[in-house]
Design a protein around this motif. Sequence first.
Motif, PDB file in Angstrom:
ATOM      1  N   GLY A 352      10.561  15.737  -2.554  1.00  0.00           N
ATOM      2  CA  GLY A 352       9.330  15.463  -1.819  1.00  0.00           C
ATOM      3  C   GLY A 352       8.938  13.996  -1.890  1.00  0.00           C
ATOM      4  N   PHE A 353       7.898  13.646  -1.144  1.00  0.00           N
ATOM      5  CA  PHE A 353       7.437  12.266  -1.063  1.00  0.00           C
ATOM      6  C   PHE A 353       5.925  12.215  -1.216  1.00  0.00           C
ATOM      7  CE2 PHE A 353      11.364  12.570   1.323  1.00  0.00           C
ATOM      8  CZ  PHE A 353      12.080  11.475   0.895  1.00  0.00           C
ATOM      9  N   VAL A 354       5.445  11.058  -1.642  1.00  0.00           N
ATOM     10  CA  VAL A 354       4.005  10.838  -1.758  1.00  0.00           C
ATOM     11  C   VAL A 354       3.670   9.487  -1.143  1.00  0.00           C
ATOM     12  CG1 VAL A 354       3.764  12.253  -3.844  1.00  0.00           C
ATOM     13  CG2 VAL A 354       4.248   9.817  -4.067  1.00  0.00           C
ATOM     14  N   VAL A 355       2.543   9.424  -0.435  1.00  0.00           N
ATOM     15  CA  VAL A 355       2.071   8.195   0.184  1.00  0.00           C
ATOM     16  C   VAL A 355       0.606   8.020  -0.185  1.00  0.00           C
ATOM     17  CG1 VAL A 355       1.772   6.914   2.323  1.00  0.00           C
ATOM     18  CG2 VAL A 355       3.659   8.532   2.111  1.00  0.00           C
ATOM     19  N   ASP A 356       0.295   6.953  -0.919  1.00  0.00           N
ATOM     20  CA  ASP A 356      -1.077   6.689  -1.351  1.00  0.00           C
ATOM     21  C   ASP A 356      -1.836   5.984  -0.239  1.00  0.00           C
ATOM     22  OD1 ASP A 356      -3.393   6.108  -2.627  1.00  0.00           O
ATOM     23  OD2 ASP A 356      -2.510   5.057  -4.322  1.00  0.00           O
ATOM     24  N   LEU A 357      -2.937   6.582   0.217  1.00  0.00           N
ATOM     25  CA  LEU A 357      -3.714   6.026   1.314  1.00  0.00           C
ATOM     26  C   LEU A 357      -5.040   5.442   0.854  1.00  0.00           C
ATOM     27  CD1 LEU A 357      -2.997   8.835   3.928  1.00  0.00           C
ATOM     28  CD2 LEU A 357      -1.882   6.606   3.730  1.00  0.00           C
TER      29      LEU A 357
END
Length: 499
Positions: A352-357
């Motif tokens: 999986g992936f994570v993107v901090d916004l």
Amino acid sequence: MSRPRIVIVGAGFAGYRTAQTLSRTARGRAEIVLLNPTDYFLYLPLLPQVAAGVLEPRRVTVSLSGTLPHVRLVLGEAGRIDLDARQVHYTGPEGEGGTLSYDRLVLAAGSVNKLLPIPGVAEHAHGFRGLPEALYLRDHVTRQVELAAATDDPKRCSSRCTFVVVGAGYTGTEVAAHGQLFTDAQVAKQPLRTGMRPRWILLDIADRVLPELDERLSRTADTVLRERGVDVRMGTSVKEATPDGVLLTDGEFVETRTLVWCVGVRPDPLAESLGLPLERGRLLVDPHLQVPGRPEVFACGDAAAVPDLEKPGSYTPMTAQHAWRQGKVCAHNIAASFGDGERRAYRHKDLGFVVDLGGVKAAANPLGVNLSGVAAGAVTRGYHLAAMPGNRVRVAADWLLDAVLPRQAVQLGLVRSWSVPLDTASPEVARVPGGPEGEPAKTRPGGEPAKNQPGGEPAKNQPTAGASDVAPPPDQPGPGPDVAPGPVRRTDRFTEGDA
């Protein structure tokens, strides 16, 4: 009997993990040497938070000597590798040369900013690959907001408060998301002209944000950006950059003093200098991360084209996750080459992936479960804390303080525009006055007087700290009002007459 020497070039995700694993498994039976321009490992995924004032710079750096006790650190940049003689020639931080012989070599030099032949970009844009660039961007954005608040000219105020980010991948998306929050917080304390708000524009030729990820993650990120006020423009890029702004491919001219270049990366040019088979600038290796025909040479991370055994015929992408995992496999295979254990082929499983916004917002799909909002934010920060090889308590403390206290938006002035040019093979090192291979500012990208660069203050007001203590080379004029000191020469560019 002397111990074999293993030389690792680069201390990014791949190089650091290789050194860390070898230091635990070698148990003193081999000499491990790590060659790197800096004395720290940089946790790149959190760099946008440094630029936005959430984290202090040292939080995203991990001391190499402090966390790799059985590894000898050599500060320097690899310049030439003699594969037949098994020697690495490097240049130290003060310009001195050195040579390291090896029995096993690991090329983990990483990547640099990807340039495109667009007029004005090399002169007026800045990348986002190293800590100096993040510190420069934080100072620069702060300065633009403060100058905009002080001017009586609406047009000048608008241009200073317009920030253009090119590239809607991981880095560009996070820079725009954090940047909008950062400038909004500054304006809340120091209001601009009535009705005016900082404007962040995110450009990409792709048809959606985060094109390399699942469409659901892309939609989540796009929604958060637009709700926050970011002007997201897909299918659009920069046609030309000028001192006053950028001309877009759709014909619109956007007046701005800030152009952040996040279009992607390309392998470090060191790989090209070896004369070995390449795949789009990346060194071709087998599934065991060894260079065919050179069993003593291993490569991993962004500098290596590693076969993707899950997708025959393709290569693993240039991501931190792959680099980190490849580093561990590389270390085990080096040990196996000395008779300790069995070789392993590199295989991966998508976790999986994570993107901090920024704030409490994020987009994540751990183990294929799509998350957004607060839940995704918690998973994202938890992932980063688990993945960091150090500074976890300090990072968590900064996050807590950011949640309860206002951010400190001040200009430290430690990194100048000319010291972080886009066209450089070493984004992790800021250029310094009187450095080795210095050349006049007029002849190099990013070296024009600051008054001709977006967001630059008049050159006559720029101090050249330390210049009086450093004698320039004979063919280089001393730093003056129109000359920015320090080198930015790319070693991967050849001119007519070069060997």
